[in-house]
Design an enzyme around this catalytic site. Structure first.
Site, PDB file in Angstrom:
ATOM      1  N   GLY A 126       8.594   4.747   3.963  1.00 33.78           N
ATOM      2  CA  GLY A 126       9.699   5.046   4.879  1.00 33.78           C
ATOM      3  C   GLY A 126      10.352   6.366   4.509  1.00 33.78           C
ATOM      4  N   GLU A 152       5.954  -5.837   0.260  1.00 38.60           N
ATOM      5  CA  GLU A 152       6.362  -6.405  -1.034  1.00 38.60           C
ATOM      6  C   GLU A 152       5.462  -7.572  -1.444  1.00 38.60           C
ATOM      7  OE1 GLU A 152       8.420  -4.799  -2.783  1.00 38.60           O
ATOM      8  OE2 GLU A 152       9.143  -3.471  -1.196  1.00 38.60           O
ATOM      9  N   THR A 180       1.611   2.997  -1.334  1.00 38.87           N
ATOM     10  CA  THR A 180       0.438   2.557  -0.566  1.00 38.87           C
ATOM     11  C   THR A 180      -0.315   3.727   0.058  1.00 38.87           C
ATOM     12  OG1 THR A 180       1.836   2.244   1.369  1.00 38.87           O
ATOM     13  CG2 THR A 180       1.342   0.292   0.066  1.00 38.87           C
TER      14      THR A 180
END
Lengths: 660, 660
Positions: free
Chosen positions: B178, B421, B139
């Site tokens: 992350g 997701e 992203t």
């Protein structure tokens, strides 16, 4: 300025400034509000510091600093009108709280209203000079909404003319009061009064808890911060355990009840007055619901106007996400709700002032209705706003989850309103009690007035009938007809709850069991009543609007609010025979039409709330729409970025590699 | 042990251990899970440290430490079964996350599945030794769910046989991955591949971002933490801006697509395989919904058994708040939902394994249904659990707002599942696409199989008819009949959406506009479909239960789940003629009966989830019910209590007094 958002503003069908004036209650109020806001925004002492980057202790520190500065500045500028103080403080606080808000919100007002002239002479100067910094200690670890259950004791000792305060159990430790943990040196402690061997129930005692010179806790006082919470990081909500703490007899607030030097208890003449503060705060919370939701809508709608995502037409640029029907369906009913609650808040504030005028002249007749209304609307509006903020946050996708959106802050700061000042379900049941009582009075032939007068109407009109065989009352394009439908739905649900209660009474051991066994239906009846009130007040506000283009857009919002509510509760309206099955499909179509009508006005409708960027503090909700640039700038300031290599690399990651 | 909660356990009508075994999938699985949990709980290296008292940087530090220890210990103990690794990690993490979870969840698996044998030989040892610590960078600041819109470029330079990576705009900066901010030294970067002057779409590139010796960012790499979020404090979600970063040609993952040394692009044979991971993760999230909700219910129901509040009978002790009907009405439907989702999660996991077995043998036929099911159920269950956690929190009154309840942590950790997701509304629309396609196939005479086979049935049975004139299908005490009703409701709503889409096509400029203009109804149809699937799976689970007392209590839960859903969506059932108006009142009565039936089993039903205190980390949800003692102990450890007098007193409060 982002060109997407400029274009939105050019497309609006109304003059945003006129709408802002309506929301403020007049052009002069808008001007003065802005003037006050600018005072804060220009003030170098209040320069923007992002609390998100600070530790809890630093946040508390920053809040104490701000509160102290604010007190000095308000005096300097001579701002003393409560509304203006509110405006000033709300800009300083931003999305957070004062560290010693309860000193002004509860400590001083309680002394003012519940102490004798002599007590006032002693305590008010001390409080105004902040020598005595106080809070209001009511809830305990084991006791919240039901205040009669409080366990703290104040036992009068005539030999020394003192009260001895104790927390006899773990569950009696005072818990939650704001500013209690570290800031306050006094607390008004609510305790069960014992004198001459008898308990006389709850009374209020001014209790010194920290030394006024050193700020150290006094002997017998165990006081501290209750630890981190979902939000309110900057507030030292505290605990207080009292172990044989002795205070002079004169520290009991004695305007009404008294304890004589010999220990004789003198009853208060009436308990209606304490009632008033509660009603006032609940009324104000309705306005808070409107503000929290309107801020959230501002952020989500502005962001949706500049965010592009996915494809509507293959090969064409990604559309603004505000063009997706599902996005409109999430956000526009909430925008309509924010407007509705704003007008309800104005009404509650006006009503409160009218009725407290009456009370000051000894006329308490308006109080029960206001009490019921404020309890129910507090619950109805906070629940709706609470859920709505999260819908706004998630409508911003992943970025809504970043603290830079401010939506997490708005949520955690707002959500306690569902619990404090009366837990929402309990509030709904208080309103239900009034509704059932009114219903019974009407059945007994009494003529009801005021907001429950609809319970007067012959109920035969709304008996359940087969849906197809009777004429429906809703005309889905007519707000007056929709108000009527909400009214009849409320009447129906109140009647059903009252009858169900009656049935339960035949099987139950007691009135209380019957009440408990009907409580789901009672809450539902209250909810329908409040929903009716909101639709009705929104509709009646429209009649005050002269400007045609503004009338038109507000009418669209009001229709959207009402029809969306019918759709969400369609079972009720079908059940009451107020709606036919084919009408449900018409409502779906009409709702889509209303979303399209609102689309070009959406950004200007949130602009009209007139929140300065400094007040929203949101990278996503910026007026100029330059979202990504500001997110990047903000992220660079993250404490984890103070060094290129975090110390954990040397402590754990490097060593890990040698272990594998 | 608190006597209130002991009494609850004595009153249960079933053997809790047997239910736990059913939830685990067998007694042996329960035994092994507990064994693994005990390994962590007994381990002195993992001694409980409350993250709530730490700063963000300290929380990140603690998480890196834990993750590093965990890797070493898993090898030491030889735990390698994925389910056992999951159990082990979930106790270590508690309610939080790993700092470099994506290294194992995405970096390694992607290399495994998408790289050539040669690439695997190079990278897998590096990754397994944590020399290369990686994340998955997809992203971007301006691009989320719609991955085709990503802007990062990888331009092939044949003269040096390198790719040149760039973030050409602000909106193209990688955002959110992350472990990207501070932990990882590599990232798999998704970028638009350019070679020989043409764009070939998204491909994956292993990109070194930090020096493997010094951990300093490499030239051209701007990398850092994106700043504080609602939760995930312990994770360094990061940003990555690439400025002419050159990587060798061999760093493109080339199992399928390839770029030859001269720059020639070779197309992948199929793109179905990448699809699989997504479906797997979404299926797993259904189980996460069950866990988050069951933890929340455990906390709220245990607390409600020991909390006493208000009066039911004047003069009698305050009742447990679990005796209030409104409290039962909040919590028991959520408890039933947690059980329902648990069984749905088991089903999804089984189905995934079955279908991926088929896929490994070249049979892709089950994938579209699984894809549609996992998308919709991911959205359906996460939305329900998300709202449910907050209902549990607020059902704990003020104390739910304290971090000591753990409910804020559960919420902020879980809520991103609604967005990541695949954003939930987008997921619902993907399922709707499958439903509409199936509906059209059935209308065209194709015979549907699998979960959508209900769309085969002659739709005339569910044409709208006047509610009173036709027989209703629901028998409100019969689960089979309720499953049938949910099925017919879904069929009705799918048909309505499909017809509405057809209508829109006659007015719209394009298929895409028609789709967008029907999307509210499409989401509603998907929602009804998922609701049907959940009720159906819950009902069919019951047929597997042999133990009579457990069958009985699960049957009560299933009925509650189904009837509560009918009540909440009564408009749909009335509209479809599946329910009569008098039945609505019967359902209300029946629901009250079910709440009373569940009341004595409530605590044992949450005990059966078998969460150790160390895993819940909640003062309110303790097994022993000794809530207040532990809240007080916890609060004393608040960092604000490290000194009796906070420094802000000397800095601001004392000086303030002299200024007034």
């Amino acid at each position: 300025m982002n060109p997407d958002i400029s274009r939105e503003r050019e497309n609006a069908s109304f003059d945003q400034e006129i709408l802002t004036n309506i929301l403020d209650g007049g052009a002069e109020k808008t001007r003065r509000r802005r003037e006050i806001e600018s005072m804060v925004i220009r003030d170098p002492d209040f320069q923007h510091e992002d609390l998100n980057f600070l530790s809890r202790s630093e946040r508390y520190d920053a809040a104490v600093k701000k509160s102290a500065q604010m007190i000095v500045k308000l005096r300097e500028y001579g701002i003393s009108d409560p509304e203006e103080i509110y405006s000033y403080k709300s800009v300083v606080k931003g999305l957070h709280h004062e560290s010693f808000g309860l000193h002004y919100a509860m400590f001083l007002p309680t002394i003012n209203s519940q102490s004798t002239a002599e007590q006032q002479r002693k305590w008010i100067p001390l409080a105004e000079l902040c020598q005595a910094l106080g809070t209001y200690a009511q809830t305990e670890l084991g006791h919240g909404t039901h205040i009669r259950g409080l366990e703290t004791t104040a036992t009068y000792d005539p030999s020394t003319q003192e009260f001895v305060l104790n927390s006899p159990t773990i569950s009696s430790i005072k818990w939650w009061p704001g500013g209690l943990g570290k800031t306050s040196n006094h607390a008004i402690v609510l305790a069960q009064l014992y004198t001459q061997g008898k308990c006389f129930g709850l009374h209020a005692f001014i209790t010194p808890i920290r030394c006024m010179k050193t700020h150290m806790p006094l002997p017998g006082v165990v006081v501290g911060d209750i630890g981190p919470k979902f939000g309110f990081d900057e507030v030292d909500n505290g605990y207080l355990k009292l172990e044989n703490v002795r205070i002079p007899r004169e520290n009991m607030l004695m305007k009404y009840a008294k304890v004589e030097p010999d220990g004789t208890y003198v009853k208060p003449p009436s308990d209606k007055l304490t009632y008033g503060t509660m009603v006032f705060i609940r009324s104000m919370i309705v306005g808070e619901s409107a503000r929290a939701l309107s801020k959230s809508c501002t952020i989500a709608i502005r962001y949706s106007a500049v965010r592009h995502q996915s494809e509507l037409h293959p090969g064409e640029p990604e559309p603004q996400i505000l063009d997706y029907q599902t996005q409109q369906y999430k956000l526009f009913p909430l925008l309509a709700t924010a407007y509705a609650f704003h007008f309800v808040g104005q009404y509650m504030s006006k009503t409160y002032h009218r009725i407290s005028g009456d009370i000051n002249q000894g006329d308490f007749s308006g109080l029960p209705e206001l009490h019921a209304l404020s309890a129910g609307l507090k619950a109805f509006t906070t629940w709706a706003a609470n859920a709505g903020i999260e819908v706004c946050r998630m409508a911003c996708g992943g970025h809504g989850y970043s603290r830079c959106s401010s939506l997490p802050d708005i949520y955690v700061t707002f959500t306690p309103t569902c619990t404090y000042e009366g837990e929402n379900t309990v509030m709904m049941l208080q309103t239900a009690r009034y509704l059932v009582k009114s219903y019974k009075q009407a059945r007994a032939g009494q003529h009801l007035t005021g907001i429950v007068s609809y319970l007067n109407e012959p109920q035969s009109r709304i008996q359940p009938q087969s849906v197809s065989s009777r004429p429906t009352v809703i005309s889905i394009n007519d707000l007056v007809s929709l108000v009527e439908a909400y009214k009849l739905r409320a009447a129906k649900l109140v009647e059903m709850a009252a009858k169900s209660l009656q049935m339960e009474l035949q099987h139950s051991k007691s009135n209380e069991d019957a009440w408990n066994n009907t409580s789901i239906e009672l809450v539902r009846a209250s909810d329908a009543h409040c929903h009716y009130v909101v639709v009705k007040l929104f509709a009646s506000k429209l009649s005050e609007i002269g400007d045609t283009s503004i009338h038109s857009v507000l009418n669209t919002l009001a229709l959207l609010y009402a029809l969306h509510g019918v759709q969400q509760n369609s079972g009720d309206f079908l059940q009451a025979g107020l709606l036919s099955v084919p009408q449900l499909a018409q409502i779906s179509q009409r709702l889509k039409g209303l979303l399209s009508e609102l689309r070009p006005n959406a950004v200007s409708l949130v602009d009209a709330f007139d929140y300065r960027d400094e007040m929203l503090n949101s990278a996503l909700g910026r007026y100029d729409g330059n979202v990504y640039e500001h997110m990047f700038e903000w992220a660079k300031r993250s404490p984890l970025n103070h060094t290129e290599v975090h110390e954990s690399y040397h402590k754990y990651l490097k060593p890990l590699q040698s272990k594998l």
